[in-house]
Design a protein around this motif. Sequence first.
Motif, PDB file in Angstrom:
ATOM      1  N   PHE A  71       0.866  -1.270  -0.037  1.00  0.00           N
ATOM      2  CA  PHE A  71       0.131  -0.507  -0.413  1.00  0.00           C
ATOM      3  C   PHE A  71       0.612   1.135   0.247  1.00  0.00           C
ATOM      4  O   PHE A  71       0.893   2.497  -0.700  1.00  0.00           O
ATOM      5  N   SER A  72       1.758   0.956   0.619  1.00  0.00           N
ATOM      6  CA  SER A  72       2.835   2.642   0.749  1.00  0.00           C
ATOM      7  C   SER A  72       3.605   2.615  -0.949  1.00  0.00           C
ATOM      8  O   SER A  72       3.567   3.271  -1.307  1.00  0.00           O
ATOM      9  N   ALA A  73       3.737   1.727  -1.252  1.00  0.00           N
ATOM     10  CA  ALA A  73       4.661   1.108  -2.543  1.00  0.00           C
ATOM     11  C   ALA A  73       3.535   2.842  -3.746  1.00  0.00           C
ATOM     12  O   ALA A  73       3.881   3.474  -4.150  1.00  0.00           O
ATOM     13  N   LEU A  74       2.639   1.873  -3.126  1.00  0.00           N
ATOM     14  CA  LEU A  74       1.254   2.486  -4.426  1.00  0.00           C
ATOM     15  C   LEU A  74       0.907   3.561  -3.877  1.00  0.00           C
ATOM     16  O   LEU A  74       0.933   4.141  -4.706  1.00  0.00           O
ATOM     17  N   GLU A  75       1.059   4.171  -2.958  1.00  0.00           N
ATOM     18  CA  GLU A  75       0.504   5.621  -2.593  1.00  0.00           C
ATOM     19  C   GLU A  75       1.797   6.701  -2.739  1.00  0.00           C
ATOM     20  O   GLU A  75       1.290   7.387  -3.733  1.00  0.00           O
ATOM     21  N   ASP A  76       3.016   5.651  -3.326  1.00  0.00           N
ATOM     22  CA  ASP A  76       4.305   6.261  -3.720  1.00  0.00           C
ATOM     23  C   ASP A  76       3.736   6.914  -4.749  1.00  0.00           C
ATOM     24  O   ASP A  76       4.551   7.310  -5.476  1.00  0.00           O
ATOM     25  N   ALA A  77       3.271   5.614  -6.191  1.00  0.00           N
ATOM     26  CA  ALA A  77       3.464   5.146  -7.492  1.00  0.00           C
ATOM     27  C   ALA A  77       2.057   7.136  -7.839  1.00  0.00           C
ATOM     28  O   ALA A  77       2.492   7.281  -8.506  1.00  0.00           O
ATOM     29  N   ARG A  78       1.355   6.554  -6.661  1.00  0.00           N
ATOM     30  CA  ARG A  78       0.363   7.516  -7.153  1.00  0.00           C
ATOM     31  C   ARG A  78       0.821   8.703  -6.805  1.00  0.00           C
ATOM     32  O   ARG A  78       0.747  10.266  -8.257  1.00  0.00           O
ATOM     33  N   GLY A  79       1.109   9.161  -5.636  1.00  0.00           N
ATOM     34  CA  GLY A  79       2.282  10.590  -5.611  1.00  0.00           C
ATOM     35  C   GLY A  79       2.869  10.968  -6.569  1.00  0.00           C
ATOM     36  O   GLY A  79       2.500  12.203  -7.461  1.00  0.00           O
ATOM     37  N   ARG A  80       3.555  10.679  -7.092  1.00  0.00           N
ATOM     38  CA  ARG A  80       4.484  11.052  -8.611  1.00  0.00           C
ATOM     39  C   ARG A  80       3.787  11.396  -9.299  1.00  0.00           C
ATOM     40  O   ARG A  80       4.061  12.105 -10.231  1.00  0.00           O
ATOM     41  N   MET A  81       2.941  10.604  -9.871  1.00  0.00           N
ATOM     42  CA  MET A  81       2.117  10.625 -10.694  1.00  0.00           C
ATOM     43  C   MET A  81       1.342  11.727 -11.271  1.00  0.00           C
ATOM     44  O   MET A  81       0.936  12.435 -12.359  1.00  0.00           O
ATOM     45  N   LEU A  82       1.202  11.939  -9.893  1.00  0.00           N
ATOM     46  CA  LEU A  82      -0.413  13.166  -9.588  1.00  0.00           C
ATOM     47  C   LEU A  82       0.857  14.681  -9.396  1.00  0.00           C
ATOM     48  O   LEU A  82       0.604  15.229 -10.743  1.00  0.00           O
TER      49      LEU A  82
END
Length: 237
Positions: free
Chosen positions: A132-143
């Motif tokens: 979940f942490s990695a997914l959150e980080d990836a979404r933050g990077r995309m935004l």
Amino acid sequence: MLSTRVCTECAVRDRALCGALSDDELVALNSIGARRKVARGETVIWSGDESIICANLLDGILKLSASTSDGREQTVGLLYPADFVGRLYAERAGFTVTALTDAELCVFPRAKFEAVLHDHVRMERLLLQRTFSALEDARGRMLSLARRSATERVAAFLLDMTDRVGSAGCRAVESGPVTFDLPLSRGQIAELLGLTIETVSRQLTRLRAAGVIALPGLRTVTIRDRAALEAQADAAE
């Protein structure tokens, strides 16, 4: 099977899942794990193939890629030491995983790894938290990527590379500029950042002209002024 000595000496243990495991959990994981070295350019997992392995990345950098509808390869992400590789609880691999550098993995058969997780609920919860942490980080990077200019994207990428692979680079003096080799070609950087090769090249040239970086080789970068690079990357924040 891995020995406890190998795990104790593991360079990424404190950052990887294994670092949070109890002795019993580590023994269970060791019983199914094996070290594997891969050469630069070697594909570890093919998208769409049966998902038979997962792994912890111990050293090197891996690339995640997918095929577009017209058959082109699209780079969608990078994996660094201590990252988890593979797709649990899925019959097929979601992305192709290729070594951008020589790399070393701690590999586990997926089915056996899932069985260990079933028997060790705390380990499963820890892995879920990391996922979940990695997914959150990836979404933050995309935004962040979506609202950044080309200059900001390239600057942020160079900062990320400095933090990720710069430790393997060199400095003339301890507090001096760091020099390292990029694991990606300019074309791959362009894919990752949603830019053209020409735009990436222009931005690198502009940063060099401003004295923020130096480009002593085709893929070699020297970060001469980190503060200025951070200012360029944070302009969209």
